[in-house]
Design a protein around this motif. Sequence first.
Motif, PDB file in Angstrom:
ATOM      1  N   LEU A  83       0.964  -1.328   0.251  1.00 30.36           N
ATOM      2  CA  LEU A  83      -0.296  -0.159   0.275  1.00 30.36           C
ATOM      3  C   LEU A  83       0.558   1.024   0.138  1.00 30.36           C
ATOM      4  N   GLU A  84       2.250   0.908   0.420  1.00 31.35           N
ATOM      5  CA  GLU A  84       2.838   2.552   0.544  1.00 31.35           C
ATOM      6  C   GLU A  84       3.642   2.895  -1.549  1.00 31.35           C
ATOM      7  N   LEU A  85       2.752   2.164  -1.618  1.00 30.01           N
ATOM      8  CA  LEU A  85       3.967   1.556  -3.047  1.00 30.01           C
ATOM      9  C   LEU A  85       2.464   2.142  -4.473  1.00 30.01           C
ATOM     10  N   SER A  86       3.570   2.619  -5.290  1.00 27.94           N
ATOM     11  CA  SER A  86       2.299   2.878  -6.742  1.00 27.94           C
ATOM     12  C   SER A  86       1.959   1.883  -7.979  1.00 27.94           C
ATOM     13  N   GLY A  87       1.278   2.113  -8.262  1.00 29.52           N
ATOM     14  CA  GLY A  87       0.405   1.215  -8.539  1.00 29.52           C
ATOM     15  C   GLY A  87       1.396   0.351  -9.898  1.00 29.52           C
ATOM     16  N   GLY A  88       1.751   0.755 -10.378  1.00 27.29           N
ATOM     17  CA  GLY A  88       2.898   0.337 -11.110  1.00 27.29           C
ATOM     18  C   GLY A  88       4.451  -0.126 -10.874  1.00 27.29           C
ATOM     19  N   GLN A  89       4.312   0.332  -9.455  1.00 36.13           N
ATOM     20  CA  GLN A  89       5.767  -0.220  -8.192  1.00 36.13           C
ATOM     21  C   GLN A  89       5.198  -1.705  -8.705  1.00 36.13           C
ATOM     22  N   GLN A  90       3.381  -1.882  -7.601  1.00 36.83           N
ATOM     23  CA  GLN A  90       3.065  -2.711  -6.932  1.00 36.83           C
ATOM     24  C   GLN A  90       3.671  -3.974  -8.164  1.00 36.83           C
ATOM     25  N   GLN A  91       3.119  -3.791  -9.170  1.00 40.38           N
ATOM     26  CA  GLN A  91       3.378  -4.372 -10.256  1.00 40.38           C
ATOM     27  C   GLN A  91       4.796  -5.301 -11.103  1.00 40.38           C
ATOM     28  N   ARG A  92       5.761  -4.062 -10.464  1.00 41.44           N
ATOM     29  CA  ARG A  92       6.859  -4.533 -10.651  1.00 41.44           C
ATOM     30  C   ARG A  92       7.132  -5.581  -9.347  1.00 41.44           C
ATOM     31  N   VAL A  93       7.138  -5.459  -8.388  1.00 44.25           N
ATOM     32  CA  VAL A  93       7.079  -6.035  -7.216  1.00 44.25           C
ATOM     33  C   VAL A  93       7.097  -7.413  -7.863  1.00 44.25           C
ATOM     34  N   ALA A  94       4.704  -7.456  -8.307  1.00 39.74           N
ATOM     35  CA  ALA A  94       4.646  -9.143  -8.443  1.00 39.74           C
ATOM     36  C   ALA A  94       5.164  -9.097 -10.136  1.00 39.74           C
ATOM     37  N   VAL A  95       5.905  -8.314 -10.669  1.00 36.15           N
ATOM     38  CA  VAL A  95       6.750  -9.528 -12.026  1.00 36.15           C
ATOM     39  C   VAL A  95       8.334 -10.218 -11.208  1.00 36.15           C
ATOM     40  N   ALA A  96       8.624  -9.521 -10.040  1.00 38.47           N
ATOM     41  CA  ALA A  96       9.581 -10.236  -9.591  1.00 38.47           C
ATOM     42  C   ALA A  96       9.457 -11.440  -8.564  1.00 38.47           C
ATOM     43  N   ARG A  97       7.783 -10.980  -8.030  1.00 38.73           N
ATOM     44  CA  ARG A  97       7.827 -12.860  -7.393  1.00 38.73           C
ATOM     45  C   ARG A  97       7.559 -13.685  -8.709  1.00 38.73           C
ATOM     46  N   ALA A  98       6.500 -13.071  -9.809  1.00 38.50           N
ATOM     47  CA  ALA A  98       7.017 -14.231 -10.533  1.00 38.50           C
ATOM     48  C   ALA A  98       8.084 -14.846 -11.114  1.00 38.50           C
ATOM     49  N   LEU A  99       9.323 -13.807 -10.830  1.00 34.49           N
ATOM     50  CA  LEU A  99      10.520 -14.193 -11.841  1.00 34.49           C
ATOM     51  C   LEU A  99      11.045 -15.586 -10.263  1.00 34.49           C
ATOM     52  N   ALA A 100      10.714 -15.303  -9.359  1.00 33.64           N
ATOM     53  CA  ALA A 100      11.338 -15.371  -7.871  1.00 33.64           C
ATOM     54  C   ALA A 100      11.923 -17.698  -8.326  1.00 33.64           C
ATOM     55  N   ASN A 101      11.030 -18.033  -8.778  1.00 30.32           N
ATOM     56  CA  ASN A 101      12.205 -19.507  -8.981  1.00 30.32           C
ATOM     57  C   ASN A 101      12.291 -19.908  -9.971  1.00 30.32           C
ATOM     58  N   ASP A 102      13.045 -19.332 -10.900  1.00 29.21           N
ATOM     59  CA  ASP A 102      13.815 -18.678 -12.267  1.00 29.21           C
ATOM     60  C   ASP A 102      12.030 -19.947 -13.226  1.00 29.21           C
ATOM     61  N   PRO A 103      10.855 -19.284 -13.049  1.00 30.84           N
ATOM     62  CA  PRO A 103      10.143 -20.457 -13.878  1.00 30.84           C
ATOM     63  C   PRO A 103      10.152 -20.156 -15.463  1.00 30.84           C
ATOM     64  N   ALA A 104       9.752 -21.107 -15.808  1.00 33.95           N
ATOM     65  CA  ALA A 104       9.881 -21.674 -17.628  1.00 33.95           C
ATOM     66  C   ALA A 104       8.989 -20.722 -17.636  1.00 33.95           C
ATOM     67  N   ILE A 105       7.665 -20.458 -17.365  1.00 30.29           N
ATOM     68  CA  ILE A 105       6.652 -19.630 -18.027  1.00 30.29           C
ATOM     69  C   ILE A 105       6.251 -18.292 -17.118  1.00 30.29           C
ATOM     70  N   VAL A 106       5.991 -17.477 -17.853  1.00 32.97           N
ATOM     71  CA  VAL A 106       5.081 -16.057 -16.919  1.00 32.97           C
ATOM     72  C   VAL A 106       4.212 -15.906 -17.974  1.00 32.97           C
ATOM     73  N   LEU A 107       2.993 -15.636 -16.452  1.00 32.91           N
ATOM     74  CA  LEU A 107       1.683 -15.870 -17.433  1.00 32.91           C
ATOM     75  C   LEU A 107       1.568 -14.748 -16.206  1.00 32.91           C
ATOM     76  N   ALA A 108       0.851 -13.321 -17.799  1.00 34.16           N
ATOM     77  CA  ALA A 108       0.438 -12.858 -17.277  1.00 34.16           C
ATOM     78  C   ALA A 108      -0.992 -12.335 -17.803  1.00 34.16           C
ATOM     79  N   ASP A 109      -1.778 -11.666 -16.723  1.00 35.93           N
ATOM     80  CA  ASP A 109      -3.300 -11.265 -16.778  1.00 35.93           C
ATOM     81  C   ASP A 109      -3.669 -10.061 -16.775  1.00 35.93           C
ATOM     82  N   GLU A 110      -3.891  -9.631 -18.262  1.00 36.84           N
ATOM     83  CA  GLU A 110      -4.088  -8.208 -18.249  1.00 36.84           C
ATOM     84  C   GLU A 110      -3.061  -7.420 -17.435  1.00 36.84           C
ATOM     85  N   PRO A 111      -1.765  -7.526 -17.327  1.00 34.25           N
ATOM     86  CA  PRO A 111      -0.910  -6.935 -16.544  1.00 34.25           C
ATOM     87  C   PRO A 111      -1.320  -5.516 -16.397  1.00 34.25           C
ATOM     88  N   THR A 112      -1.491  -4.949 -17.206  1.00 34.07           N
ATOM     89  CA  THR A 112      -1.317  -3.376 -17.507  1.00 34.07           C
ATOM     90  C   THR A 112      -2.848  -3.106 -17.532  1.00 34.07           C
TER      91      THR A 112
END
Lengths: 220, 258
Positions: free
Chosen positions: B158-187
């Motif tokens: 809640l202390e981050l802007s929408g864009g920053q939150q989505q960046r955190v989500a991108v980092a989280r998606a990459l956490a375990n070096d996945p083979a696929i990243v699925l983005a549902d309407e990320p923007t």
Amino acid sequence: MTTESAATAGTTEKQISLPLSKAIEISFRSLKIRFWRSLITIGGIFFGIAFLMSILTGASINEALVDSGSPQVRALLEQKGADGDSATQQVWLVSLSLLVCVVGITNAMLMSVTERYREIGTMKCLGALDKFIIQLFVLESTFQGLVGSVGGVILGCLFMLISMMTSYGWDPLVLFPVADVAWSGLYSLGAGLGLAIIGALYPAYRASQMPPADAMRTEV
Amino acid sequence: MTEEQTAVVDAQYTATQNIVRTRGVKRVYEMGKLSLEALKGIDMEVQRGEYISIMGPSGSGKSTLFNMIGALDKPTEGKVYIDEVDVAQLDAYELAWLRCRKIGYIFQTFNLIPVMTALENVTLPMIFAGLATDEAIDKGVDLLSLVGLGERVQHKPLELSGGQQQRVAVARALANDPAIVLADEPTGNLDRKTGREIIELLRELNQEKQVTIISATHDLKMLDVSDRILWVQDGRITKNQRREELDLDLGQIGAEEE
């Protein structure tokens, strides 16, 4: 070291885990962020257990007074007339209040589950197993049960002691049956924790059955 | 090598190239007496390292298809293979493992856990995967720096802007070096400029880390970074375009928008 990890890699490779310390941390914070609502749930347990504890304490003090053999106290006791009827009535009242307490916990937890469907779905997308979700909700409820019960035990005990001192003077304090009351406190604490866990089981199960695709739902 | 052996090797090679493959996927939703066929037989492949956009209006079956690819739902008929594993054959543990290790999810509504800091959000999937806390923290800080949030690891969502939150989500998606990243309407919940930045970030990650990115969208900005666009309509794939082919149509689409 490397050979060992290579050997165990086959078996541990597909394991998903949530260490207890982490689970405790997460559930504790989930409570903290909903402080006032948690406080209401804790309040329910608090009063239920306080009632149970006061009844148990009262019985112990009564017994201690009778055993003391002071004729003065005996006369007072007879005058008050502690008969069997009121004892059964009290059991009913305590049972009902504890039942209300469980229903309250279940209701509060169900609300919490509905409110957090997206969080639960997200956790499942991140790889959480059903049992992690159950663990988190049961832990949350256990904390509430613990705080509520400890408070309830203290309040119930003090309330009964003071109320008996108003009728019998200093005797209840002088003759205070420490061991008996301590046991009653432990029972009440156990009851409070048990009820909190029972109340959380169904909501926790419901939460664990939420499909991970719910994390994608955009409407609230 | 005999011809036969070459054929086997070739088959294996093509097999491992496809990170996602669906065969005749149908999904029927039973709603009381009505049954709604959301997907009417989808055959598609996604290759390792590709950046795919699934385009389609709401109600087209796009989200259903997306859930199938993400192992979030099982088809009524047909098969979904992720990394050549039939998803329908997996039990609950294996599915959780697949979601944890092989797939990273990015949501329209960011879906960060509100009680956790940015860093804790990113490390959570690593903890599920059994990584030691220290390692997870190191990696989490690295990932957050990678998405440009190295200074904000201790901030709550809640202390981050929408864009920053989505960046955190991108980092989280990459956490375990996945083979696929699925983005549902990320923007979908971001303004134009921030949306653009997230798309560029995804594209960079796709090129640098060779992560396959599959994105459901109706954001036309997503098109020119995609390698391939699947158009879904009425439960079927109506068009499968490579970017090169798309350039010809883009003016037309832009015109339609206005």
